[in-house]
Motif scaffolding. Structure first.
Motif, short mmCIF file in Angstrom:
data_model
loop_
_atom_site.label_atom_id
_atom_site.label_comp_id
_atom_site.label_asym_id
_atom_site.label_seq_id
_atom_site.Cartn_x
_atom_site.Cartn_y
_atom_site.Cartn_z
N ALA A 171 0.88 -1.15 -0.04
CA ALA A 171 -0.08 -0.09 0.10
C ALA A 171 0.94 1.33 0.15
CB ALA A 171 -0.84 -0.07 1.19
N ALA A 172 2.03 1.25 0.75
CA ALA A 172 2.77 2.44 0.89
C ALA A 172 3.62 2.72 -0.66
CB ALA A 172 3.90 2.27 1.79
N ALA A 173 3.79 1.42 -1.29
CA ALA A 173 4.47 1.63 -2.57
C ALA A 173 3.22 2.07 -3.57
CB ALA A 173 4.86 0.13 -3.05
N TRP A 174 2.04 1.79 -3.31
CA TRP A 174 1.24 2.33 -4.42
C TRP A 174 0.85 3.70 -4.19
CZ3 TRP A 174 -1.81 0.72 -8.28
CH2 TRP A 174 -2.89 1.43 -8.64
N THR A 175 1.06 4.26 -2.77
CA THR A 175 1.01 5.68 -2.47
C THR A 175 2.37 6.51 -3.00
OG1 THR A 175 -0.35 5.18 -0.71
CG2 THR A 175 0.59 7.45 -0.73
#
Length: 452
Positions: free
Chosen positions: A22-26
């Protein structure tokens, strides 16, 4: 870590990876696909290794090197940009590579392979600052970048040192376990040799006697059948006890602690014993020490063709230390077994036990002497199969010497044989309250007693 926690650990690892994804997507649009991809690769490899995925250990060994190669390739090719999120991914990638380096140094098979793989992973960690410093705005100087590379290399060295320390501890633990198993196997072998062989020889002697009598007096041969059955059950009980030892964690206490673990379902000898023998022959109560000397001599006489006579002074067996008593019992059993095996002409066996002065204290002296029939051929030397280390009189000699005493065996008289053991006693050896720590005197033993 115990395998029972693996499901919870895998669930936790999966949730953490979802959080990183999720952090990578953000942060992906600002940081760049390359930085996010290598961060996900190294983090996923570290979480998979912690959760023991994949299941095959040989496959897990490649997680660290694969993540290091990917990280090194990105470091060599990356040209920016460097933003705030890039720094967070940089730190996360460093922690993941360190977490992968420790198990590589710990578990990689083969010294050369372990050195090569740790060098690759350590080099990837040490080169990570080159991905950040030269691409900052303004760029960091060569000295500052070199210092960061040195610090990251020191982190990698610390991870290698931790993995190496755990590797050495694992190796020591394996060696200690192997030595413990070897000691247990030797103890089981000694039990089989010292006890089961003694009873099996009783069966052999009685069968030989029955075969001879069957030709001359079949009725007398039939009378030997109950004694053969009794000797066979004794041998079976001894072997059952030893087999049960293989499935327990009995201590090294001369065999007494393990006997207590033998279940009551193990067959006991049949009835028809002298008074009190039934209680002593229940396998859970047998201590295999000199407190059973009377029953041992009685059973030897009852299940064979040679008469055993006891000559034990009233104080000889009072308060013996457990190790001395267990060793003395084994010496008597081995001597009686050798008489059955090698002294076919023996008529009487005399077993004596005395406390004698020894050096600056006292010692228990046990003598087992067989007297052969008139005209029997002399026994000139110790049988060859007794010279094998770890078993027989050779192994018992080592035990006696370990206690500070001695054991000798040799011809006696014209055709007899004598075994003499001297076992030192500690100063002030006296009866103790704990019946398992000290040996009680053999029941009913009096000087010059003959057990028939």
């Amino acid at each position: 870590m115990s395998d029972r926690y693996l499901p919870q650990l895998r669930v936790l690892g999966g949730l953490l990876f979802l959080g990183v994804a999720a952090a990578a997507w953000t942060t992906g649009p600002a940081t760049g696909v390359t930085i996010v991809a290598v961060g996900l690769l190294t983090t996923g490899a570290a979480l998979a290794a912690a959760a023991r995925l994949p299941r095959r250990r040989s496959a897990r060994r490649w997680l660290g090197p694969a993540a290091a190669v990917g990280s090194g390739a990105v470091t060599a090719c990356y040209r920016g940009p460097v933003v705030n999120a890039t720094g967070w991914w940089w730190v996360l990638e460093t922690l993941a590579l360190l977490a992968l380096l420790v198990p590589t140094a710990r578990r990689m098979s083969g010294t050369a392979r372990a050195i090569a793989y740790t060098a690759v992973q350590g080099g990837a960690i040490g080169a990570l600052p080159l991905r950040i410093g030269p691409h900052l705005t303004p760029p960091s100087g060569p000295t500052e970048t070199a210092v960061l590379c040195l610090l990251w290399s020191l982190l990698a060295a610390g991870a290698v040192a931790l993995g190496g320390y755990l590797r050495v501890q694992d190796s020591r633990r394996r060696r200690a376990l192997a030595e413990q198993r070897r000691d247990q196997r030797l103890e089981v072998a000694r039990d089989l040799h010292d006890f089961a062989a003694h009873d099996v020889m009783g069966v052999v002697v009685l069968v030989q006697a029955a075969r001879l009598l069957a030709r001359q007096d079949p009725a007398r041969a039939v009378e030997l059948l109950p004694r053969i059955e009794e000797a066979g059950l004794q041998a079976l009980a001894a072997m059952d006890r030893t087999v049960w030892t293989l499935n327990t964690d009995g201590g090294q206490d001369g065999g007494r602690g393990r006997d207590a673990a033998v279940p009551s379902s193990v067959p006991a000898p049949p009835a028809g014993r002298p008074p009190g023998a039934e209680d002593s022959d229940r396998l859970g109560d047998r201590r295999r020490d000199l407190g059973e000397l009377t029953e041992l001599a009685a059973r030897f006489t009852r299940t064979g063709t040679v008469q055993a006579r006891l000559d034990v002074t009233s104080d000889a067996l009072e308060g013996l230390p457990g190790e001395v008593s267990a060793t003395g019992y084994r010496i008597v059993v081995e001597s009686l077994t050798n008489i059955r095996r090698h002294a076919s002409a023996a008529a009487v066996v005399d077993i004596t036990a005395r406390r004698v002065p020894y050096r600056v204290g006292t010692a228990l002296r046990i003598t087992v002497t067989d007297t052969a029939e008139a005209g029997a051929a002399p026994r000139a030397s110790l049988p060859p199969d007794r010279a094998r280390g770890g078993l027989g009189l050779s192994g018992l000699t080592d035990r006696a010497e370990a206690l500070g005493g001695s054991l000798t065996a040799g011809p006696h008289g014209t055709a007899g044989w004598q075994v003499t053991a001297t076992l030192p006693l500690p100063a002030g050896a006296s009866p103790a309250a704990d019946p398992h720590a000290r040996t009680s005197p053999a029941r009913g033993v009096t000087p010059e007693e003959t057990v028939v």
